[in-house]
Scaffold this motif. Structure first.
Motif, PDB file in Angstrom:
ATOM      1  N   LEU A 119       0.828  -1.205   0.000  1.00  0.00           N
ATOM      2  CA  LEU A 119       0.000   0.000   0.000  1.00  0.00           C
ATOM      3  C   LEU A 119       0.864   1.257   0.000  1.00  0.00           C
ATOM      4  CD1 LEU A 119      -2.811  -0.917   2.576  1.00  0.00           C
ATOM      5  CD2 LEU A 119      -2.985  -0.891   0.081  1.00  0.00           C
ATOM      6  N   ARG A 120       1.936   1.231   0.772  1.00  0.00           N
ATOM      7  CA  ARG A 120       2.818   2.403   0.821  1.00  0.00           C
ATOM      8  C   ARG A 120       3.502   2.648  -0.523  1.00  0.00           C
ATOM      9  NH1 ARG A 120       4.765   0.880   6.889  1.00  0.00           N
ATOM     10  NH2 ARG A 120       3.302   2.263   8.003  1.00  0.00           N
ATOM     11  N   GLU A 121       3.827   1.569  -1.223  1.00  0.00           N
ATOM     12  CA  GLU A 121       4.446   1.726  -2.543  1.00  0.00           C
ATOM     13  C   GLU A 121       3.453   2.325  -3.534  1.00  0.00           C
ATOM     14  OE1 GLU A 121       6.595   1.710  -6.004  1.00  0.00           O
ATOM     15  OE2 GLU A 121       7.208   1.768  -3.914  1.00  0.00           O
ATOM     16  N   ILE A 122       2.197   1.874  -3.485  1.00  0.00           N
ATOM     17  CA  ILE A 122       1.174   2.455  -4.361  1.00  0.00           C
ATOM     18  C   ILE A 122       0.994   3.935  -4.037  1.00  0.00           C
ATOM     19  CG2 ILE A 122      -1.259   2.388  -5.057  1.00  0.00           C
ATOM     20  CD1 ILE A 122      -1.244  -0.614  -4.281  1.00  0.00           C
ATOM     21  N   CYS A 123       0.972   4.253  -2.743  1.00  0.00           N
ATOM     22  CA  CYS A 123       0.823   5.646  -2.313  1.00  0.00           C
ATOM     23  C   CYS A 123       1.983   6.493  -2.823  1.00  0.00           C
ATOM     24  CB  CYS A 123       0.728   5.708  -0.794  1.00  0.00           C
ATOM     25  SG  CYS A 123       0.161   7.300  -0.147  1.00  0.00           S
ATOM     26  N   LEU A 191      -5.036   6.484   5.996  1.00  0.00           N
ATOM     27  CA  LEU A 191      -5.704   5.182   5.954  1.00  0.00           C
ATOM     28  C   LEU A 191      -4.701   4.047   6.112  1.00  0.00           C
ATOM     29  CD1 LEU A 191      -8.099   3.247   5.284  1.00  0.00           C
ATOM     30  CD2 LEU A 191      -7.542   3.621   2.858  1.00  0.00           C
ATOM     31  N   ILE A 192      -3.594   4.146   5.406  1.00  0.00           N
ATOM     32  CA  ILE A 192      -2.572   3.094   5.465  1.00  0.00           C
ATOM     33  C   ILE A 192      -2.011   2.969   6.879  1.00  0.00           C
ATOM     34  CG2 ILE A 192      -0.271   2.420   4.649  1.00  0.00           C
ATOM     35  CD1 ILE A 192      -1.044   3.815   1.955  1.00  0.00           C
ATOM     36  N   GLU A 193      -1.771   4.085   7.532  1.00  0.00           N
ATOM     37  CA  GLU A 193      -1.237   4.032   8.889  1.00  0.00           C
ATOM     38  C   GLU A 193      -2.243   3.391   9.852  1.00  0.00           C
ATOM     39  OE1 GLU A 193       1.906   4.523   9.616  1.00  0.00           O
ATOM     40  OE2 GLU A 193       2.018   4.823   7.440  1.00  0.00           O
ATOM     41  N   PRO A 200      -9.299  -1.295  13.454  1.00  0.00           N
ATOM     42  CA  PRO A 200     -10.463  -1.336  12.557  1.00  0.00           C
ATOM     43  C   PRO A 200     -11.300  -0.070  12.570  1.00  0.00           C
ATOM     44  CG  PRO A 200     -10.261  -3.399  13.773  1.00  0.00           C
ATOM     45  CD  PRO A 200      -9.305  -2.436  14.399  1.00  0.00           C
ATOM     46  N   ALA A 201     -11.571   0.480  13.764  1.00  0.00           N
ATOM     47  CA  ALA A 201     -12.422   1.668  13.848  1.00  0.00           C
ATOM     48  C   ALA A 201     -11.767   2.864  13.171  1.00  0.00           C
ATOM     49  CB  ALA A 201     -12.730   1.982  15.306  1.00  0.00           C
ATOM     50  N   ARG A 202     -10.484   3.048  13.444  1.00  0.00           N
ATOM     51  CA  ARG A 202      -9.761   4.173  12.836  1.00  0.00           C
ATOM     52  C   ARG A 202      -9.667   4.004  11.322  1.00  0.00           C
ATOM     53  NH1 ARG A 202      -3.400   4.935  13.981  1.00  0.00           N
ATOM     54  NH2 ARG A 202      -2.916   6.362  12.269  1.00  0.00           N
ATOM     55  N   SER A 203      -9.455   2.781  10.871  1.00  0.00           N
ATOM     56  CA  SER A 203      -9.368   2.520   9.434  1.00  0.00           C
ATOM     57  C   SER A 203     -10.693   2.811   8.746  1.00  0.00           C
ATOM     58  CB  SER A 203      -8.956   1.064   9.187  1.00  0.00           C
ATOM     59  OG  SER A 203      -7.687   0.792   9.739  1.00  0.00           O
TER      60      SER A 203
END
Length: 240
Positions: A119-123, A191-193, A200-203
């Motif tokens: 995900l970080r690479e896509i970002c 979102l990734i972090e 789950p709630a924060r995401s």
């Protein structure tokens, strides 16, 4: 595996993709990427030359695209890229938000370190696309990241449902990708972090916030476009 009359195992011969299917995918890609704009007249001869095929597969592809809501066929006028109403876009973006919020919530409990690194690479690529003002790359990276989060949910039904709306979401996002710009990728980073923290709630909150801001941006863009069109019509009337 069933056997043939010779006693040998039967073998399926792989068939090439029908030309009408290839034409469908090529025209759809041009619509989603913005190469073909909403309301644009689609001329069979021109598309056939562009795609290097005859008119018949193009005609069949346009009928399929009409059935799927991407093209409008007007009697006596021909085919035109569908112009989504504000209401239909809004409805789809609301549903997208609900589905992807749940995807993010589930992904937070399942994502591996390798998933998070992906995900970080896509970002990183998304941010680079913004810096380069490369809208097609922004659209592609955005779709890739959201699809990756949905796959991490581990819920095959969610994956299928999100896939059904993914291309249309990419189409809508294309009109606001530059407008959303770096802010969109800061939201992705948040979102990734949250997913990396296994929260789950924060995401879910991060995805809900992100998809809602994209929806609002699209609605604002549509309103501004409508105002500009009204002003242009008024100027045209004054000139008559």
């Amino acid at each position: 595996m069933p056997e043939s009359s010779t006693g040998a195992p039967a073998r399926r011969i792989s068939r090439p993709v029908p030309l009408r299917e290839s034409a469908y995918n090529a025209i759809l890609d041009m619509i989603v990427s913005g190469e073909l704009q909403p309301g644009q007249h689609l001329v069979e001869n021109e598309l056939a030359v562009t795609l290097g095929v005859s008119r018949q597969p193009v005609r069949e592809a346009l009928q399929w695209l009409k059935n799927d809501g991407w093209v409008d066929l007007r009697p006596g006028q021909g085919a035109f890229v569908h112009s989504p109403t504000v209401e239909e876009a809004d409805q789809l973006l609301v549903v997208r938000g609900v589905l992807e919020t749940e995807s993010a919530r589930l992904a937070a409990g399942r994502a591996t370190p390798e998933d998070v690194a992906g995900l970080r690479e896509i970002c990183r690529r998304g941010v680079a696309a913004v810096d380069a003002d490369d809208v097609p790359a922004m659209i592609a990276a955005n779709a890739e990241l959201h699809a990756a989060v949905t796959r991490m949910s581990g819920n095959d039904v969610l994956v299928d449902l999100v896939a059904q709306v993914d291309r249309r979401v990419s189409w809508y996002y294309g009109s606001v990708a530059r407008r959303r710009g770096a802010q969109s990728w800061r939201e992705h980073a948040d979102l990734i972090e949250a997913i990396a923290a296994g929260d789950p709630a924060r995401s879910a909150d991060a995805m809900r916030h992100h998809t809602e801001l994209t929806r609002q941006s699209y609605l604002e863009h549509s309103a501004e476009r409508g105002t500009a069109a009204t002003a242009a019509d008024a100027r045209s009337d004054e000139a008559i």
